[in-house]
Write a protein that holds these residues in place. Sequence first.
Motif, PDB file in Angstrom:
ATOM      1  N   TYR A   1      -4.036 -22.256  24.871  1.00  8.46           N
ATOM      2  CA  TYR A   1      -4.984 -22.664  23.830  1.00  8.46           C
ATOM      3  C   TYR A   1      -4.848 -21.772  22.601  1.00  8.46           C
ATOM      4  O   TYR A   1      -5.038 -22.220  21.471  1.00  8.46           O
ATOM      5  CB  TYR A   1      -6.417 -22.593  24.363  1.00  8.46           C
ATOM      6  CG  TYR A   1      -6.792 -23.734  25.270  1.00  8.46           C
ATOM      7  CD1 TYR A   1      -7.276 -24.926  24.745  1.00  8.46           C
ATOM      8  CD2 TYR A   1      -6.667 -23.625  26.651  1.00  8.46           C
ATOM      9  CE1 TYR A   1      -7.631 -25.986  25.571  1.00  8.46           C
ATOM     10  CE2 TYR A   1      -7.011 -24.675  27.489  1.00  8.46           C
ATOM     11  CZ  TYR A   1      -7.495 -25.843  26.943  1.00  8.46           C
ATOM     12  OH  TYR A   1      -7.843 -26.898  27.760  1.00  8.46           O
TER      13      TYR A   1
ATOM     14  N   LYS B   1      -3.217 -29.434  23.834  1.00 10.14           N
ATOM     15  CA  LYS B   1      -4.297 -30.403  23.628  1.00 10.14           C
ATOM     16  C   LYS B   1      -3.775 -31.834  23.669  1.00 10.14           C
ATOM     17  O   LYS B   1      -4.451 -32.741  24.165  1.00 10.14           O
ATOM     18  CB  LYS B   1      -5.009 -30.114  22.315  1.00 10.14           C
ATOM     19  CG  LYS B   1      -5.850 -28.841  22.355  1.00 10.14           C
ATOM     20  CD  LYS B   1      -6.481 -28.518  21.010  1.00 10.14           C
ATOM     21  CE  LYS B   1      -7.293 -27.220  21.085  1.00 10.14           C
ATOM     22  NZ  LYS B   1      -7.858 -26.850  19.752  1.00 10.14           N
TER      23      LYS B   1
ATOM     24  N   GLY C   1      -8.761 -35.779  27.154  1.00 16.30           N
ATOM     25  CA  GLY C   1      -9.256 -34.576  26.488  1.00 16.30           C
ATOM     26  C   GLY C   1     -10.030 -33.636  27.390  1.00 16.30           C
ATOM     27  O   GLY C   1     -10.501 -32.591  26.932  1.00 16.30           O
TER      28      GLY C   1
END
Length: 491
Positions: free
Chosen positions: A462, A470, A479
Amino acid sequence: MKYIQKLVMFIIYTQFAVSCSNLDDINENHNYPSQVSPQLLLTKIQKEAGKVEGLDPLYSMRMVILTSEENPYQYYKWNSGKFDDYLNLLQVIKMIEEANRVNNTNYLAIGKFFRAFYFYRLTLTFGDIPYNEALSGETQGIFTTRYDTQETVLEGILNELEEAVNMINATQSVNGDLYYSGNMQKWRKLMNSYRLKILLSLSKKTKVGSVIIGQKFKGIFENEPIISSNSDNAQLPFYDQEGSRYTQFNSSTYASSLYLSDSFIEFFRERKDPRIFTFAQQTVASAEKGLPITDYNSYHGGNPIVPYAENEKLVAEKNISKINNRFYSDPVNEPYTLLSYSETEFILAEATVRGWIASNAGQHYENAIKASFEYYQTYVKNAENYFKNFNMNEYLSQESVKYKTENTQSQLNQILTQKYMIMFHQSGWTAYQDYLRTGYPELPQQQQISAPVRWMYPITEYNKNPVNVKEAIERQFGGNDNTRSTPWWLK
């Protein structure tokens, strides 16, 4: 040896680029050579791959419990995983480079096996992962890599294993081989058997990419050599010397607050199965009464789904079995198997039940059980104390063990229950993954708490590769990067 370790670590650090640039640029250091013999790398790779994976799979598979605190794996509260296997893959990539340099296709084939081994482990851990662009920082300057779909990864590693089998050269020698001492016929059997393992893990699917799963399995079974005895096991032996001792030797957790689950003990107690004596200690109360170690009533475990404090009461009452002290007090225990003859036979038994191959499921089932007993009777010290008066034919004829052909689900339950019973400290997360795939064997679960099916992606992704991670999460799970978000292989 210290020089070799420094050299290998230098190679790792100078080449590291998985999904992002995890290290600062390192200038070339002329004090270290840039080349190393592939045999030195092979030994290190095999030692790393052959480490006993420890407690996390055992907690998750309801085999052991902790009484000192709440363990997240026991209570299904795990979150993010790690990409550490990409570090292991760097050593594999370097061995492949060195194999090409010295023009030895056998090291190259073994390198492809370990690429498949680690990428398979990674994709079953997370789902979609970096594959085609992974580890390409040095060669292509790609430091934020795209994620490939799980289907793409699994098709790719199956193709890599087939390529590895086809490039084996019987005339080229291999040194530094801790598993097979350079016997490439045994490597061929392992690679083919590992292909069967991967294909079986896709039992919810009919195809992976262009590969028709059942058809490919059948072709390997009928035309290729596979693991056919315990002498073919892919296993790492342990020795009482620095760097080669049993992975859990001197573990403080093992020695203090680690006990067995009663649901695990019951699988053995119900079947009068003496393998449990090699895994567990008698309860203190039983030992104080002078009961023999072969008395099944001497073994009781805790409940893996109640608050840990409730199991602490059993400790105070002296009515709970610790893990056998040999696992932490003996520097040399049984070898760790990446893939065994016993597991291979269980794979064939299940494939037969599913109709992928025309064979005898009951015979494979019995072969697998016999191989497991032979393994423990061979490698566990003082085995005669545990297996005293044991008779294999009597064991197999028990109603709780005898192979029955009532229906497909009952056959699968039998096969997968016995397969689960061979995997105490063996074969990593395979038993848990089998449980996710099939629901067998039936394990105790907390109400309204389902078993996690994957790990969340590492926090570092991330931070350093946000766009690609993502995108992968959106593609797979809408998601939601969650431990209960179902990956492709289980859909």
